[in-house]
Design an enzyme around this catalytic site. Structure first.
Site, PDB file in Angstrom:
ATOM      1  CD  GLU A 257      -2.909  -1.138   0.195  1.00  0.00           C
ATOM      2  OE1 GLU A 257      -3.105  -0.073  -0.438  1.00  0.00           O
ATOM      3  OE2 GLU A 257      -3.534  -2.194  -0.032  1.00  0.00           O
TER       4      GLU A 257
ATOM      5  NE  ARG B  50     -18.029  -3.980   2.436  1.00  0.00           N
ATOM      6  CZ  ARG B  50     -18.122  -5.296   2.558  1.00  0.00           C
ATOM      7  NH1 ARG B  50     -19.299  -5.881   2.710  1.00  0.00           N
ATOM      8  NH2 ARG B  50     -17.042  -6.065   2.543  1.00  0.00           N
TER       9      ARG B  50
ATOM     10  CB  CYS C 137      -6.208  -3.420   6.420  1.00  0.00           C
ATOM     11  SG  CYS C 137      -6.287  -5.215   6.551  1.00  0.00           S
TER      12      CYS C 137
ATOM     13  CG  HIS D 225      -4.261  -5.346   1.793  1.00  0.00           C
ATOM     14  ND1 HIS D 225      -4.481  -3.987   1.687  1.00  0.00           N
ATOM     15  CD2 HIS D 225      -5.042  -5.783   2.819  1.00  0.00           C
ATOM     16  CE1 HIS D 225      -5.364  -3.623   2.604  1.00  0.00           C
ATOM     17  NE2 HIS D 225      -5.719  -4.689   3.310  1.00  0.00           N
TER      18      HIS D 225
END
Length: 221
Positions: free
Chosen positions: A87, A97, A150, A173
């Site tokens: 990332e 979510r 994360c 990831h």
């Protein structure tokens, strides 16, 4: 010559899943002899973090204080991605979510009210991708770590880097392993052996690369 100490973090299993490959890779790295890392002068420490907005940060900071690393590489699962994805940036936002393992589901909440809008990785993300693809492992640079736990941890790693001169760090990831997807599923996977090999190479690349590669790593969407 002093060894480079690298703290690698992963996550516990999330929700009803039996395992989390990010945590499994960490357990392997610290429990199985790693001659390639030793030869590169790397000393690995590891911790498996809770999938929790409230608890992951304190656990991360406790590990950094306990191990005094030179480099922090945090790992997490990105189900559906086809390769290992370093990332490039983490944003100052918790927007869940789904609930975390503690049942918390923050919406539009700042991680740090006094922090910057985003923090960039100080790992050589493009060099890591180049090293992985050169040996046949799928990898690409990612420009979003999402807004779940994360990203929360990725942002906190960036804060630790800001507060500790000389510390470098970032987040990567990993895709799902075959045991996490139904038989016949089209969801891409990598085996745990491939992930261990890839993260080991990423660690060595991060330690040995002072300046990131000047190669394409952007995205148009």
């Amino acid at each position: 010559m002093k060894n480079t100490r690298v703290l690698v973090t992963g996550f516990e299993a999330f929700a009803v899943a039996a395992s989390n490959p990010s945590g499994e890779v960490v357990r392997r790295l610290v429990s199985v002899p790693q001659p390639e890392l030793a030869e590169a002068g790397v000393e690995v420490r590891g911790v498996v973090l809770p999938v929790s907005y409230r608890a992951s940060g304190p656990a991360l900071m406790e590990a950094i204080a306990a191990h005094a690393p030179d480099v922090v590489i945090a790992l997490g699962l990105a189900d559906g991605r086809s390769g290992i994805t370093p990332e490039r940036v983490a944003i100052n936002l918790d927007d869940a979510r789904i609930p975390d393992n503690d049942g918390d589901q923050p919406i539009d909440a700042a991680i740090d009210d006094n922090g910057p809008a985003a923090r960039f990785s100080t790992l050589p993300v493009k060099a890591i991708v180049a090293a992985l693809t050169e040996v046949g492992l799928p990898a690409s640079v990612s420009l979003t770590a999402g807004s779940f736990v994360c990203n929360h941890v990725a942002y906190l790693v960036g804060g630790a880097v800001e507060r500790n001169p000389g510390l470098r760090g970032g987040f990567m990831h990993v895709p799902a392993t075959p045991d996490l997807v139904p038989p016949g599923s089209s969801v891409p996977t990598m085996t745990i052996d491939e992930l261990e090999r890839g993260i080991r190479l990423a660690i060595i690349t991060a330690v040995q690369t002072a300046t990131d590669a000047k190669v394409t790593g952007g995205s148009i969407h």
